[in-house]
Design an enzyme around this catalytic site. Sequence first.
Site, PDB file in Angstrom:
ATOM      1  N   GLU A  23      11.241  14.613  15.710  1.00  0.00           N
ATOM      2  CA  GLU A  23      11.473  14.559  14.269  1.00  0.00           C
ATOM      3  C   GLU A  23      10.531  15.566  13.608  1.00  0.00           C
ATOM      4  O   GLU A  23       9.313  15.475  13.742  1.00  0.00           O
ATOM      5  CB  GLU A  23      11.190  13.147  13.745  1.00  0.00           C
ATOM      6  CG  GLU A  23      11.473  13.021  12.265  1.00  0.00           C
ATOM      7  CD  GLU A  23      11.271  11.598  11.758  1.00  0.00           C
ATOM      8  OE1 GLU A  23      10.272  10.969  12.122  1.00  0.00           O
ATOM      9  OE2 GLU A  23      12.134  11.132  10.989  1.00  0.00           O
TER      10      GLU A  23
ATOM     11  N   LYS B  84       0.842  -1.203   0.000  1.00  0.00           N
ATOM     12  CA  LYS B  84       0.000   0.000   0.000  1.00  0.00           C
ATOM     13  C   LYS B  84       0.873   1.247   0.000  1.00  0.00           C
ATOM     14  O   LYS B  84       1.567   1.530   0.977  1.00  0.00           O
ATOM     15  CB  LYS B  84      -0.909   0.044   1.227  1.00  0.00           C
ATOM     16  CG  LYS B  84      -1.900   1.202   1.155  1.00  0.00           C
ATOM     17  CD  LYS B  84      -2.553   1.532   2.487  1.00  0.00           C
ATOM     18  CE  LYS B  84      -1.736   2.500   3.315  1.00  0.00           C
ATOM     19  NZ  LYS B  84      -1.690   3.873   2.774  1.00  0.00           N
TER      20      LYS B  84
ATOM     21  N   GLU C 134      11.000   0.365   9.646  1.00  0.00           N
ATOM     22  CA  GLU C 134      11.970   1.423   9.376  1.00  0.00           C
ATOM     23  C   GLU C 134      11.257   2.724   9.730  1.00  0.00           C
ATOM     24  O   GLU C 134      10.356   3.146   9.020  1.00  0.00           O
ATOM     25  CB  GLU C 134      12.400   1.360   7.908  1.00  0.00           C
ATOM     26  CG  GLU C 134      13.761   1.959   7.679  1.00  0.00           C
ATOM     27  CD  GLU C 134      13.664   3.443   7.439  1.00  0.00           C
ATOM     28  OE1 GLU C 134      13.724   4.202   8.435  1.00  0.00           O
ATOM     29  OE2 GLU C 134      13.503   3.847   6.291  1.00  0.00           O
TER      30      GLU C 134
ATOM     31  N   CYS D 159      13.684  10.278   6.669  1.00  0.00           N
ATOM     32  CA  CYS D 159      13.789   9.740   8.018  1.00  0.00           C
ATOM     33  C   CYS D 159      15.225   9.774   8.532  1.00  0.00           C
ATOM     34  O   CYS D 159      15.457   9.894   9.720  1.00  0.00           O
ATOM     35  CB  CYS D 159      13.244   8.318   8.069  1.00  0.00           C
ATOM     36  SG  CYS D 159      13.876   7.304   6.732  1.00  0.00           S
TER      37      CYS D 159
END
Lengths: 284, 503
Positions: free
Chosen positions: B388, B183, B257, B291
């Site tokens: 983040e 997806k 991840e 990331c």
Amino acid sequence: MSRITVPKTFKLYIGGKFPRSESGRVYEVVTAKGAFLANAAQASRKDARDAVVAARSALSGWAGATGYNRGQVMYRIAELLEGRRAQFIDEIRSSEGVSASAAEAQVDAAIDVWVWYAGWADKYVQVAGNGNPVSGPYFNISTPEPTGVVAIIAPQQSSLLGFVSVVAPALVSGNTVVVISSQSSPLSAISLSEVLATSDVPGGVVNVLTGSAAEVAPWLASHADVNAIDLAGAGELDWVDLQIAAADTLKRVLPPEDGVSAASVERIIFFTETKTVWHTKGLI
Amino acid sequence: MTFLDYAPAPESTAVLSLRASYGLFINGEFVDGRGDGFTSISPATEKPIAQFSTANDADVDTAVIAARRAYDRTWSKLSGSDRGKYLFRIARLVQERARELAVAETLDNGKPIKETRDVDIPLVAAWFFYYAGWADKLDYAGLGPAPRSLGVAAQVIPWNFPLLMLAWKIAPALAAGNTVVIKPAETTPLTAMIFAEILQQADLPPGVVNIITGAGATGSALVNHGDVNKVAFTGSTGVGRAIAKSTAGTGKKLTLELGGKGANIVFDDAPMDQAIEGIVTGIFFNQGQVCCAGSRLLVQENIHDEVIERLKKRMSTLRVGDPLDKNTDVGAINSRAQLDRITALAGVGVEEGAERWSPECEFPTAGFWFAPTIFTGVATSHRIARDEIFGPVLSVLTFRTPAEAIAKANNTPYGLSAGVWSDKGSRILAVADKLRAGVVWANTFNKFDPASPFGGYKESGYGREGGRHGLAAYLETSGWAAPGRQADRPKTSSKAISKGSQE
């Protein structure tokens, strides 16, 4: 009249010392036939936390030692175990109710497993690491490193061999561990701690808790300073709940196993992290 | 306009032949989804690109059934070399249609065409080519003899590198012999659907790869489906945590991840020109929506002022704007939601007392834009040093000694990436050893290669993608328990030992 023996007080092993449980609790360890053997310390949440602090403190030294050094330290444990065969055979016989030959076989196997894993300490990196041929002017290498503090629930059966089969592989790469021993047969784990304490394993590298895994394991599974948890001996517990608790800090989790874990390099590598370092070759 | 100004140099979109609407790609065919459809827009113009289907629970089920059937009847029975041939075909088709894919990716994602053209799409082809060759060589992957595939893999990928993340997921999964339901993210489904056309051109057997679109509910239904054997997720740590919980006890093999807060450490003996470029690449590549971005700059105190001055000068030359323009360095933020998040966190940075600076930027009137931004005077306790941001926002901290740099770099629950800049090799190796991060770039940053394992320590997730290590995520690793001759391993499980005989 036979001599009056001098029985041992079985305690916890935390940070290289042998404290009683801070809770003051003990529980009765009995023979297979139900006769009294000893009072073992019943570890509490505070003991578990103290053990994690000790393991974290010991991590940089143990992880930073060379593989050759860790291998020698581990091999020395096997040497000392060999010298104490009779004690371990005796304890296993009385606590597990097995035959003399079965107890001997278990102790011999435990010693051989130590030797096997000791020899991996300066080799597993070569097997698990890799030089990577990237498409560009870069030096690129992948190396496994210890994951950190590993909590372990030791198998309930085969109290010595089961314990050794989960502790030794975690130590090979430089992890430090907090182990909950077999609840019904904790004597071998504590006697092994005495071996560790008198060998060259730094205090805090191995910490041993006795008592109820069902009570203590959830605190380790949810502890934010634990990096991984080995549920080898947790098959009878609500281990899915432990795995869910471990997910809060994304711990690495090994599921329960039946019986004693096979000796494998996979067990060593499971508790490592692969680091890949790139270095440019372009700055000339 | 003076002669020194850039003239617009837009890449033509004529190479695209998009459909008005895309269905789900299940069992080799496009079918309508049964959920509500949605529109994907260009984040640079906010204009609609195409309609996409949402897969509801029944569609997810259909896709998993197709993948299972393809696994049982076709893919698991093919030889490794035949699987490899399909993957080689896919690699070549991606190369042939590279320009089209680059333009489509830039249109849908908002990232500069020079990145999709020179980084994303070439890496997609490289990934398939690399893993194609592994398909008939799995015995050499270090996982024991004849390692077995897992079955059906459920894969959920993010919007920051839409087609590249698809390649990272699909290529090793198929090489290892698994079938896939994947997806893509709801804001970037376009290139995945063009990729479905490529699979048709490659004549990949139906059901081996199924591509379903939708938002979080579709992803949740997919990873929690009872008949998947493997879950691979790239995205936020929050969602990763939820997946780790929902798959606990199911026996599904899981790789994650997740997020990062990478430290980019610049020592006073660093090659300064390269370091400045590396800082810029580290945080402004893909608008910082990476990331593994170097979102914390740790600069040695004695060169702080020089570095900041040169960095500001360099940032002033960054061209922000139309991502289809070949001169553009920094494109659009992927979505309004992401822009809002970046804006909010940058606001917190100011509130907490850090000093904010951005070059002058002229933005187009429509679209989602955020100027390249640095914060100086940042403390380790500030949220912009801990959270983040996933945007073009750099937090600058200082250090005096290597030990302090290492301690600050590791002072985060994340552990995905780090950078080290120094001309002293021994210092680089010593520092790299002590950084708790899965990828360390020394005198470079944000480099990716199919041969190079990528993945995190700590709360950045587990498992590796890329290289030999990336195969382990898609194969049974129990083969590791039986290396070489049984007789050469100590016995732990003979009957006499593990059961014992009662006295």
